[in-house]
Structure formats: C-alpha cells, structure tokens
Design an enzyme around this catalytic site. Structure first.
Site, PDB file in Angstrom:
ATOM      1  N   ALA A 132       8.718  45.509  38.227  1.00  0.00           N
ATOM      2  CA  ALA A 132       9.232  44.099  38.683  1.00  0.00           C
ATOM      3  C   ALA A 132       9.078  42.780  37.714  1.00  0.00           C
ATOM      4  O   ALA A 132       8.065  42.248  37.811  1.00  0.00           O
ATOM      5  CB  ALA A 132       8.239  43.940  39.991  1.00  0.00           C
ATOM      6  N   GLU A 371       9.518  33.855  31.136  1.00  0.00           N
ATOM      7  CA  GLU A 371       9.695  32.832  32.205  1.00  0.00           C
ATOM      8  C   GLU A 371      11.094  32.961  32.766  1.00  0.00           C
ATOM      9  O   GLU A 371      11.466  32.061  33.286  1.00  0.00           O
ATOM     10  CB  GLU A 371       9.327  31.448  32.072  1.00  0.00           C
ATOM     11  CG  GLU A 371       7.776  31.147  31.626  1.00  0.00           C
ATOM     12  CD  GLU A 371       7.117  29.815  32.065  1.00  0.00           C
ATOM     13  OE1 GLU A 371       7.574  29.214  32.830  1.00  0.00           O
ATOM     14  OE2 GLU A 371       5.961  29.761  31.591  1.00  0.00           O
TER      15      GLU A 371
HETATM   16  N1  CAA Z   1      10.494  26.707  44.396  1.00  0.00           N
HETATM   17  C1  CAA Z   1      10.040  27.190  45.679  1.00  0.00           C
HETATM   18  N2  CAA Z   1      10.287  27.966  46.447  1.00  0.00           N
HETATM   19  C2  CAA Z   1      11.520  28.757  45.920  1.00  0.00           C
HETATM   20  C3  CAA Z   1      11.915  28.367  44.767  1.00  0.00           C
HETATM   21  C4  CAA Z   1      11.596  27.190  43.904  1.00  0.00           C
HETATM   22  N3  CAA Z   1      12.152  26.882  42.976  1.00  0.00           N
HETATM   23  N4  CAA Z   1      13.256  29.175  44.568  1.00  0.00           N
HETATM   24  C5  CAA Z   1      13.153  29.989  45.504  1.00  0.00           C
HETATM   25  N5  CAA Z   1      12.129  29.776  46.178  1.00  0.00           N
HETATM   26  C6  CAA Z   1      11.740  30.297  47.658  1.00  0.00           C
HETATM   27  C7  CAA Z   1      13.181  30.762  48.749  1.00  0.00           C
HETATM   28  O1  CAA Z   1      13.537  29.372  49.371  1.00  0.00           O
HETATM   29  C8  CAA Z   1      12.633  31.767  49.314  1.00  0.00           C
HETATM   30  O2  CAA Z   1      11.639  31.336  50.398  1.00  0.00           O
HETATM   31  P1  CAA Z   1      12.113  31.704  52.067  1.00  0.00           P
HETATM   32  O3  CAA Z   1      12.528  33.058  52.239  1.00  0.00           O
HETATM   33  O4  CAA Z   1      11.062  31.036  52.829  1.00  0.00           O
HETATM   34  O5  CAA Z   1      13.507  30.991  52.100  1.00  0.00           O
HETATM   35  C9  CAA Z   1      11.868  32.548  48.402  1.00  0.00           C
HETATM   36  O6  CAA Z   1      11.407  31.542  47.561  1.00  0.00           O
HETATM   37  C10 CAA Z   1      12.394  33.773  47.846  1.00  0.00           C
HETATM   38  O7  CAA Z   1      13.458  33.137  47.017  1.00  0.00           O
HETATM   39  P2  CAA Z   1      15.035  33.951  46.674  1.00  0.00           P
HETATM   40  O8  CAA Z   1      15.371  34.699  47.782  1.00  0.00           O
HETATM   41  O9  CAA Z   1      15.734  33.112  45.991  1.00  0.00           O
HETATM   42  O10 CAA Z   1      14.100  34.918  45.747  1.00  0.00           O
HETATM   43  P3  CAA Z   1      14.709  36.263  44.909  1.00  0.00           P
HETATM   44  O11 CAA Z   1      14.072  37.325  45.113  1.00  0.00           O
HETATM   45  O12 CAA Z   1      16.423  36.372  45.046  1.00  0.00           O
HETATM   46  O13 CAA Z   1      14.361  35.962  43.400  1.00  0.00           O
HETATM   47  C11 CAA Z   1      14.558  34.801  41.356  1.00  0.00           C
HETATM   48  C12 CAA Z   1      14.551  34.654  42.831  1.00  0.00           C
HETATM   49  C13 CAA Z   1      14.866  33.384  40.870  1.00  0.00           C
HETATM   50  C14 CAA Z   1      15.282  35.808  40.609  1.00  0.00           C
HETATM   51  C15 CAA Z   1      12.944  34.851  40.785  1.00  0.00           C
HETATM   52  O14 CAA Z   1      12.646  36.165  41.176  1.00  0.00           O
HETATM   53  C16 CAA Z   1      12.878  34.959  39.478  1.00  0.00           C
HETATM   54  O15 CAA Z   1      12.619  33.531  38.967  1.00  0.00           O
HETATM   55  N6  CAA Z   1      12.783  35.792  38.654  1.00  0.00           N
HETATM   56  C17 CAA Z   1      12.304  35.854  37.112  1.00  0.00           C
HETATM   57  C18 CAA Z   1      10.927  36.318  36.956  1.00  0.00           C
HETATM   58  C19 CAA Z   1      10.138  35.093  36.230  1.00  0.00           C
HETATM   59  O16 CAA Z   1      10.647  34.008  35.720  1.00  0.00           O
HETATM   60  N7  CAA Z   1       9.083  35.600  35.670  1.00  0.00           N
HETATM   61  C20 CAA Z   1       8.313  34.570  34.721  1.00  0.00           C
HETATM   62  C21 CAA Z   1       6.955  35.480  34.685  1.00  0.00           C
HETATM   63  S1  CAA Z   1       5.959  34.292  33.681  1.00  0.00           S
HETATM   64  C22 CAA Z   1       6.063  34.605  32.096  1.00  0.00           C
HETATM   65  O17 CAA Z   1       7.019  34.915  31.728  1.00  0.00           O
HETATM   66  C23 CAA Z   1       5.320  34.064  31.205  1.00  0.00           C
HETATM   67  C24 CAA Z   1       5.545  33.186  30.068  1.00  0.00           C
HETATM   68  O18 CAA Z   1       6.473  32.983  29.836  1.00  0.00           O
HETATM   69  C25 CAA Z   1       4.282  32.985  28.930  1.00  0.00           C
HETATM   70  P1  FAD Z   2      14.466  43.150  33.527  1.00  0.00           P
HETATM   71  O1  FAD Z   2      13.991  42.489  34.741  1.00  0.00           O
HETATM   72  O2  FAD Z   2      14.270  44.788  33.671  1.00  0.00           O
HETATM   73  O3  FAD Z   2      15.735  42.993  32.787  1.00  0.00           O
HETATM   74  C1  FAD Z   2      16.380  44.026  31.974  1.00  0.00           C
HETATM   75  C2  FAD Z   2      17.739  43.148  31.740  1.00  0.00           C
HETATM   76  O4  FAD Z   2      18.676  43.017  32.830  1.00  0.00           O
HETATM   77  C3  FAD Z   2      17.698  41.568  31.036  1.00  0.00           C
HETATM   78  O5  FAD Z   2      18.699  41.272  30.067  1.00  0.00           O
HETATM   79  C4  FAD Z   2      17.852  40.584  32.244  1.00  0.00           C
HETATM   80  O6  FAD Z   2      18.192  39.564  32.013  1.00  0.00           O
HETATM   81  C5  FAD Z   2      18.897  41.771  32.989  1.00  0.00           C
HETATM   82  N1  FAD Z   2      19.053  41.453  34.455  1.00  0.00           N
HETATM   83  C6  FAD Z   2      17.995  41.836  35.528  1.00  0.00           C
HETATM   84  N2  FAD Z   2      18.430  41.030  36.546  1.00  0.00           N
HETATM   85  C7  FAD Z   2      19.689  40.665  36.466  1.00  0.00           C
HETATM   86  C8  FAD Z   2      20.589  40.026  37.199  1.00  0.00           C
HETATM   87  N3  FAD Z   2      20.176  39.742  38.511  1.00  0.00           N
HETATM   88  N4  FAD Z   2      21.768  39.540  36.928  1.00  0.00           N
HETATM   89  C9  FAD Z   2      21.900  39.551  35.261  1.00  0.00           C
HETATM   90  N5  FAD Z   2      21.240  40.180  34.652  1.00  0.00           N
HETATM   91  C10 FAD Z   2      19.990  40.776  35.075  1.00  0.00           C
HETATM   92  N6  FAD Z   2       5.077  37.718  32.868  1.00  0.00           N
HETATM   93  C11 FAD Z   2       4.176  37.276  33.590  1.00  0.00           C
HETATM   94  O7  FAD Z   2       3.972  37.140  34.698  1.00  0.00           O
HETATM   95  N7  FAD Z   2       3.112  36.368  32.870  1.00  0.00           N
HETATM   96  C12 FAD Z   2       2.995  36.309  31.539  1.00  0.00           C
HETATM   97  O8  FAD Z   2       2.157  35.628  30.983  1.00  0.00           O
HETATM   98  C13 FAD Z   2       4.087  36.922  30.842  1.00  0.00           C
HETATM   99  N8  FAD Z   2       4.123  36.836  29.464  1.00  0.00           N
HETATM  100  C14 FAD Z   2       5.038  37.489  28.894  1.00  0.00           C
HETATM  101  C15 FAD Z   2       5.014  37.748  27.513  1.00  0.00           C
HETATM  102  C16 FAD Z   2       5.860  38.570  26.526  1.00  0.00           C
HETATM  103  C17 FAD Z   2       5.626  38.666  25.313  1.00  0.00           C
HETATM  104  C18 FAD Z   2       6.759  39.158  27.525  1.00  0.00           C
HETATM  105  C19 FAD Z   2       7.839  40.216  26.614  1.00  0.00           C
HETATM  106  C20 FAD Z   2       7.230  39.024  28.752  1.00  0.00           C
HETATM  107  C21 FAD Z   2       6.003  38.299  29.464  1.00  0.00           C
HETATM  108  N9  FAD Z   2       6.196  38.156  30.888  1.00  0.00           N
HETATM  109  C22 FAD Z   2       5.161  37.555  31.882  1.00  0.00           C
HETATM  110  C23 FAD Z   2       7.188  39.024  31.565  1.00  0.00           C
HETATM  111  C24 FAD Z   2       8.546  38.207  31.531  1.00  0.00           C
HETATM  112  O9  FAD Z   2       8.674  37.369  32.409  1.00  0.00           O
HETATM  113  C25 FAD Z   2       9.723  39.362  31.884  1.00  0.00           C
HETATM  114  O10 FAD Z   2       9.821  40.331  30.799  1.00  0.00           O
HETATM  115  C26 FAD Z   2      11.046  38.906  32.217  1.00  0.00           C
HETATM  116  O11 FAD Z   2      10.772  38.256  33.321  1.00  0.00           O
HETATM  117  C27 FAD Z   2      11.977  39.985  32.346  1.00  0.00           C
HETATM  118  O12 FAD Z   2      11.823  41.063  33.300  1.00  0.00           O
HETATM  119  P2  FAD Z   2      11.728  42.463  32.516  1.00  0.00           P
HETATM  120  O13 FAD Z   2      11.130  42.651  31.098  1.00  0.00           O
HETATM  121  O14 FAD Z   2      11.173  43.478  33.466  1.00  0.00           O
HETATM  122  O15 FAD Z   2      13.368  42.761  32.547  1.00  0.00           O
END
Ligand code: CAA
Ligand code: FAD
Length: 387
Positions: A132, A371
């Site tokens: 996920a 992110e």
């Molecule tokens: N603020 C508040 N609520 C929000 C929101 C926002 N910006 N965007 C959506 N929501 C709410 C929606 O309103 C919805 O709520 P309701 O059901 O009550 O209406 C709920 O959240 C679910 O929204 P979606 O249906 O839009 O959700 P989705 O399953 O289609 O996913 C997504 C949305 C944008 C793809 C989201 O899953 C996403 O951002 N994915 C990427 C994951 C990500 O960014 N991971 C970062 C990990 S941290 C990291 O990586 C660390 C690091 O850099 C160091």
């Molecule tokens: P996937 O979701 O499997 O994606 C694979 C490919 O498919 C990507 O190119 C993606 O863009 C593409 N793709 C997927 N869905 C779609 C769509 N709907 N439309 C078009 N393209 C799509 N997470 C945390 O929670 N906390 C952290 O502190 C954190 N730190 C991190 C640090 C590092 C070094 C790394 C590598 C990752 C970190 N992450 C963290 C996780 C990071 O946020 C995820 O790796 C990122 O969100 C992508 O998820 P995934 O790696 O599972 O790729």
C-alpha cells in the site's frame, strides 16, 4: 482588503544566513562521508538542536521556536543544499508532528511535542506499507480496541528515520468495513513492547537517513494515544501531506541549489580550448535554464508555504492541496533536471565521487518518489482541477 504575502521577510533572510553558515561549517564537510557510510549523522542532529533548527515549526506553547512554514522551508532548503540526508531531520520531524498539530488532543500535543522541541526525540510518519504505497488507503495494519487500549499489528514500510526516531505517527485500520473512513492515527513509541525495525534499505541516495520497516507485533497502547477521532486517520494523513509536500519541495530546491552553485564555480575554473568552459554559450544557456527552473519552483514553493501557514492558523485555503502537490512536483522535477545538468557540466569529473554533484543527482531522485510519486501529485492536481 489584505492579501497573503509570501515574499521572505528580513527575519527569513537572516535565518537563511544563519542556517547556511551552520551548514557550510558543520554539515557540508560530513556529507560525502555520511553518503559513503550510510550512518545517521548524529553530529549534525546535535548541531541542529544546539542552534534550535531541528524542528522550528513546533509552536512556542509546546516549547518550540514557533517559526512559520516559510521559515521551515528555508531551514530544510539550506540544510539540503549541503546534505540531503540531514535535511530529513527537520523535514521528518515536521511530517511526524503535523498530524498532532492538526488533529490531536491538547494532552497529546503537550506530551509529545515538547520532547521534540527540546531535541530529545525525533518523530517519524508511518503511512506506507509493502502493498500500500500510492494506494495508501489499502493498508492492512490493524488496531483493535481491547478495553482502554488498542492493540496494533502489521508492518509499515519505508519509514524515514525509523529506529532513530522515538515517536511514530502510525495509520492503522480500526474498521475494516469502512475503507478510508475506517483508518485511525496513533502515536506509537519506539519503546512500546512489540515494536521492532527491519534492516536498513540499501538505497540510491539519501543514504544517511535510515529507511526501515516499523514492525508492530501485538503493540498495546493506551486508547488516548489515538490522534483525533476513530476513522479520521486517513484524512489527517492526507491533510498533513498538504503541508509537508511543501517541505519536500524545499528539500528538492536545496539539493538543486547545491548542484547549481557547485557547477557555476566549476565552469569558471575549468579550461578547455584555451578558456574557461563558462565562456561557451552552450554552457551559459544550460546555467540560465537551470537557474530559471530553480527560481520558478522556488516561487511556487514559497507561495504554497504561505498558504500552508494560513491554513495551519485557522484560515483554510481552498488551493493548498493543489499548490503543495504542484510545488513538490515542480521542485522535484526541476531538481532532477538541474542535478543531472550539473553532472553534465562537470564532464567526466562530475561522474565521480571526487565531486558532490553525482551524490546530489542520486539524492534528487527520491524527491520525485516520496510523499507521493509525481504521478500521484499530478493525479491530485487534476482531481482538484476537475472537481
Ligand atoms: N485533506 C484532507 N482530506 C482529504 C484530502 C486532503 N488533502 N484528500 C482527500 N481527503 C479525504 C477525502 O475527502 C475522502 O474523505 P471522504 O470519504 O470522507 O470524502 C478521503 O480522504 C479519501 O480520499 P480519496 O477518495 O481521494 O482517497 P484515495 O484512496 O483515492 O487516495 C491519494 C488519495 C491522493 C491517492 C492518496 O492515497 C495519496 O496521496 N497517495 C500517495 C501516498 C503518499 O503520499 N504517501 C506518502 C508517505 S510519507 C513519505 O513518503 C515520507 C517522506 O517523504 C519522508
Ligand atoms: P507504487 O504505488 O507501487 O507505484 C509504482 C509506480 O506506479 C509508480 O511509478 C507510481 O507513480 C505508479 N502509480 C501508482 N498508482 C498510480 C496511478 N493511480 N496513476 C499513475 N501512476 C500510478 N512512506 C511513509 O509512510 N513514511 C515515510 O517516512 C516514507 N519514507 C520513504 C523514504 C524512502 C527512501 C522511500 C523510497 C519511500 C518512503 N515512503 C515513506 C514511501 C513512499 O511514500 C512510497 O514509496 C510512495 O508513495 C510510492 O509507493 P510505492 O513505492 O508502493 O509505489
């Protein structure tokens, strides 16, 4: 009528000078070695804490510096200019604690933010899992209520600064029948029984920032460690990213600025065909394009930071979601292009570890992935445009 200003104030310029001086003296000299060894830079952490720059966003009422979002951006930018791994100290401290600032009870905020402000604890953010990532709502980690405790089981993957952070914001499913509305957010402590960490991921860049699994095996925590109400965890997680994608943009800007500055210095010194390579228009146009892309991304990032600041203080901004995704996407794409061009401008030397630009190019890549990947940022922006 008043309009939000995003131009840096004099205080922001002074802050930049302070951070740059610290980064030049204490962070840049260790960056290559930290990249080589992959060890967390504890000396940098101590230096940032001593200068009160490790978590400037924590409000004064919890013992923090109470700096605004633009100040946090400037700190991260300047640290990243010297060492991208080190910039994840202030960035992830912010990422881990914004869920509390947005949604937690006063008790929880007071208890957990004060140690972060004092530099006694770092805070990580645990949303992603092995299956996920982009589809974060499909997480499987469970939290089950048992009396006045929750019991957590599952594994969070890719967690930045896992193992070195004391505290973790963990998103887990409390109601499997409710989809995204069945996810709740919790504070988990490193010292909680049943918490362990996977091995460090072996990565392309940001090597001195540990990325590890956070494994939760029957972790029993008091129910009042829930952040906000049951079922609000996913919204809190996404609302957090609206603020912190701006900080990843800042990291990307800093990496790119470091590469551009180094390349400018190099092309003025390096001679071919009897003159500095900086005299060739082919080189000059590359520099101009690099600086132009960087400045465009910087203005977008500062604008998003200003919106983030207003939203944090009770003035919701309709375009924050769009702008934070746009800033992160634009700055990270710019950073990848600029660092790649910096390697190009150093020729064969740029491809070696004798110069920092190859590290910067490797470090830049992650900003297009975490992110939310840049495809996900584009999806978020498009959803905002079409809704
Ligand atoms: N603020 C508040 N609520 C929000 C929101 C926002 N910006 N965007 C959506 N929501 C709410 C929606 O309103 C919805 O709520 P309701 O059901 O009550 O209406 C709920 O959240 C679910 O929204 P979606 O249906 O839009 O959700 P989705 O399953 O289609 O996913 C997504 C949305 C944008 C793809 C989201 O899953 C996403 O951002 N994915 C990427 C994951 C990500 O960014 N991971 C970062 C990990 S941290 C990291 O990586 C660390 C690091 O850099 C160091
Ligand atoms: P996937 O979701 O499997 O994606 C694979 C490919 O498919 C990507 O190119 C993606 O863009 C593409 N793709 C997927 N869905 C779609 C769509 N709907 N439309 C078009 N393209 C799509 N997470 C945390 O929670 N906390 C952290 O502190 C954190 N730190 C991190 C640090 C590092 C070094 C790394 C590598 C990752 C970190 N992450 C963290 C996780 C990071 O946020 C995820 O790796 C990122 O969100 C992508 O998820 P995934 O790696 O599972 O790729």
């Amino acid at each position: 009528m008043s309009f939000p200003l995003y131009a840096p104030a004099e205080e922001h310029d002074m802050l930049r000078e302070t951070v740059r001086a610290l980064a030049d003296e204490k962070i840049a000299p260790q960056a290559a070695e930290a990249d080589e060894t992959g060890e967390f830079p504890w000396d940098v952490y101590k230096a940032l804490v001593a200068a009160d720059l490790h978590a400037v966003h924590v409000p004064e009422q919890y013992g923090g510096a109470g700096a605004d979002a633009l100040a946090a951006v400037i700190v991260i930018e300047e640290v990243a200019r010297a060492c991208a791994s080190s910039s994840l100290i202030p960035a992830v401290n912010k990422l881990g604690t914004v869920p509390l600032l947005l949604s937690a009870s006063e008790d929880l905020k007071a208890h957990y933010l004060a140690p972060v402000a004092r530099g006694e604890a770092m805070f990580s953010y645990a949303l992603s899992e092995a299956e996920a990532g982009s589809d974060a709502a499909s997480m499987k980690t469970r939290a089950v209520l048992d009396g006045d405790h929750y019991v957590l089981n599952g594994a969070k993957m890719w967690i930045t600064n896992a193992g070195v952070s004391e505290y973790y914001t963990v998103m887990a499913v409390t109601d499997p029948s409710a989809g995204a509305r069945g996810i709740s957010a919790f504070v988990v402590e490193k010292s909680d029984e049943g918490v362990s960490f996977g091995p460090k991921e072996r990565k392309l860049g940001i090597k001195a920032s540990p990325t590890r699994q956070v494994i939760l095996d029957d972790v029993r925590i008091p129910a009042d460690r829930m952040i906000g109400e049951p079922g609000t965890g996913f919204k809190t997680a996404l609302a957090t990213l609206d603020h912190t994608r701006v900080t990843i943009a800042a990291q990307a800007l800093g990496i790119a600025q470091g590469a551009l500055d180094f390349a400018i210095g190099y092309v003025k010194e390096r001679k071919q065909f009897g003159k500095p390579v900086a005299d060739f228009q082919g080189v000059q146009f590359m520099l101009a394009d690099m600086a132009m892309k960087l400045e465009a991304a910087r203005q977008l990032t500062y604008h998003a930071a200003a919106k983030s600041e207003l939203a944090m203080h009770g003035q919701p901004q309709k375009d924050l979601t769009f702008l934070s995704s746009a800033a992160k996407c634009a700055a990270s794409d710019a950073a990848m292009e600029i660092t790649t061009d910096a390697v190009q401008l150093l020729g064969g030397y740029g491809y070696t570890k004798d110069f920092p630009v190859e590290r910067m190019m490797r470090d830049a890549k992650i900003t297009q992935i975490y992110e939310g990947t840049n495809q996900i940022q584009r999806m978020v922006m498009a959803r905002q445009l079409l809704k």
